[in-house]
Design a protein around this motif. Structure first.
Motif, short mmCIF file in Angstrom:
data_model
loop_
_atom_site.label_atom_id
_atom_site.label_comp_id
_atom_site.label_asym_id
_atom_site.label_seq_id
_atom_site.Cartn_x
_atom_site.Cartn_y
_atom_site.Cartn_z
N GLY A 1 0.44 5.45 0.31
CA GLY A 1 -0.30 6.38 0.50
C GLY A 1 0.04 7.75 -0.28
O GLY A 1 -0.91 8.48 -0.69
N TYR B 1 3.14 4.56 9.51
CA TYR B 1 2.20 5.55 9.95
C TYR B 1 2.03 5.42 11.42
O TYR B 1 1.59 4.47 11.84
CB TYR B 1 0.88 5.62 9.42
CG TYR B 1 0.73 5.75 7.54
CD1 TYR B 1 1.83 6.44 7.05
CD2 TYR B 1 -0.39 5.58 6.90
CE1 TYR B 1 2.00 7.13 5.73
CE2 TYR B 1 -0.36 5.93 5.47
CZ TYR B 1 0.76 6.67 5.02
OH TYR B 1 0.77 6.77 3.64
N THR C 1 9.74 -0.79 4.12
CA THR C 1 8.70 0.22 4.74
C THR C 1 9.52 1.60 4.60
O THR C 1 10.82 1.49 4.36
CB THR C 1 8.30 -0.23 6.10
OG1 THR C 1 7.28 0.97 6.64
CG2 THR C 1 9.47 -0.07 6.93
N THR D 1 6.78 -1.44 12.16
CA THR D 1 6.14 -2.02 11.15
C THR D 1 6.90 -3.36 10.46
O THR D 1 5.80 -4.25 9.95
CB THR D 1 6.17 -0.67 9.96
OG1 THR D 1 5.82 0.26 10.44
CG2 THR D 1 5.55 -1.43 8.89
N SER E 1 4.53 -1.45 3.31
CA SER E 1 3.77 -0.62 3.74
C SER E 1 4.47 0.53 4.44
O SER E 1 5.54 0.56 4.69
CB SER E 1 2.94 -1.24 5.12
OG SER E 1 1.98 -0.29 5.82
N SER F 1 9.18 5.94 6.09
CA SER F 1 8.44 6.93 6.86
C SER F 1 9.41 8.29 6.62
O SER F 1 10.63 7.87 5.98
CB SER F 1 8.78 6.63 8.44
OG SER F 1 9.89 6.54 8.85
N HIS G 1 0.75 -1.20 0.08
CA HIS G 1 -0.11 -0.19 0.08
C HIS G 1 0.76 1.25 0.12
O HIS G 1 1.96 1.26 0.68
CB HIS G 1 -0.89 0.09 1.20
CG HIS G 1 -1.53 1.66 1.50
ND1 HIS G 1 -1.18 2.32 2.38
CD2 HIS G 1 -2.25 2.30 0.74
CE1 HIS G 1 -1.83 3.45 2.49
NE2 HIS G 1 -2.60 3.34 1.34
N SER H 1 0.15 0.97 7.50
CA SER H 1 -1.08 1.89 7.49
C SER H 1 -2.27 1.17 7.67
O SER H 1 -2.29 -0.05 7.36
CB SER H 1 -0.85 2.35 5.88
OG SER H 1 -0.93 1.19 4.98
#
Length: 203
Positions: free
Chosen positions: A12, A64, A97, A109, A61, A99, A10, A69
């Motif tokens: 964002g 978050y 992942t 995560t 992912s 960030s 996923h 997420s």
């Protein structure tokens, strides 16, 4: 023997997608490996079938608030029937992942992704790279500059899109994760096939 690698992700804001593309390129560069992207926010029957026949699934992912997420967690929950039927048993798994912060609690995560894989009876593949950017002679351009080992970690500036961030070092790290999973899938597949055949013969 040919192997199939799926990258279930996923994204964002485009940063995780940028990494997924690199993982895809890395996996597809291995002779005899086919690689496919699966956006977990729009799962079709074909996507579920692809995951079912994949030799390895690489989960991706964004991080978050110190976790996967929301959309990726929804996908995790949707796999409960597969979990009950052991549909992904003995597949290889790995994760990545990103960030906006250097740390960003990304380990949490990756731990979630590894736990998901463990619950499914999958075999987790680590990043397999020494940490970079950790000495006076090191550089932010080093592979694995974030210093992860459970999976590929990346950092993307919050005010830059996926066309710019994460930087090249993180993208190259993600690409090598794809290569590693594809190579290990080819090595591991004959053993799984042989083991499965033996179990069937004995039953």
């Amino acid at each position: 023997m040919p192997v199939t690698i799926s990258i279930a992700f996923h994204s964002g804001y485009g940063h995780t997608r940028a990494l997924a593309d690199e993982v895809l390129d890395g996996a597809a560069s291995v002779d005899g490996a086919s690689a496919h992207l699966v956006d977990v926010t729009s799962m079709s029957d074909g996507d579920w079938e692809l995951l079912a026949r994949s030799d390895a699934i690489i989960f991706g992912s964004p991080t978050y608030m110190g976790a996967v997420s929301g959309p990726f967690k929804t996908f995790m929950d949707q796999t409960s029937k597969i979990w009950a039927e052991r549909g992904w048993q003995d597949k290889l798994a790995a994760g990545f992942t990103v960030s906006s912060s250097q740390a960003g609690d990304k380990f949490a995560t990756l731990s979630q992704l590894a736990t998901l894989a463990a619950q499914h009876g999958m075999l987790w593949v680590s990043l397999g790279l020494l940490p970079g950017n950790n000495s006076s002679k090191a550089s932010i351009d080093d592979l694995n500059r974030i210093g992860g080992s459970l999976g590929a970690m990346a950092q993307a500036n919050a005010d830059e899109g996926g066309d710019v961030a994460p930087p090249l070092a993180d993208r190259r790290t993600a690409k090598l994760l794809g290569v590693r999973v594809a190579v290990l899938s080819k090595m591991f597949q004959p053993a799984v096939t042989l083991q499965s055949s033996s179990v069937l013969e004995e039953s």
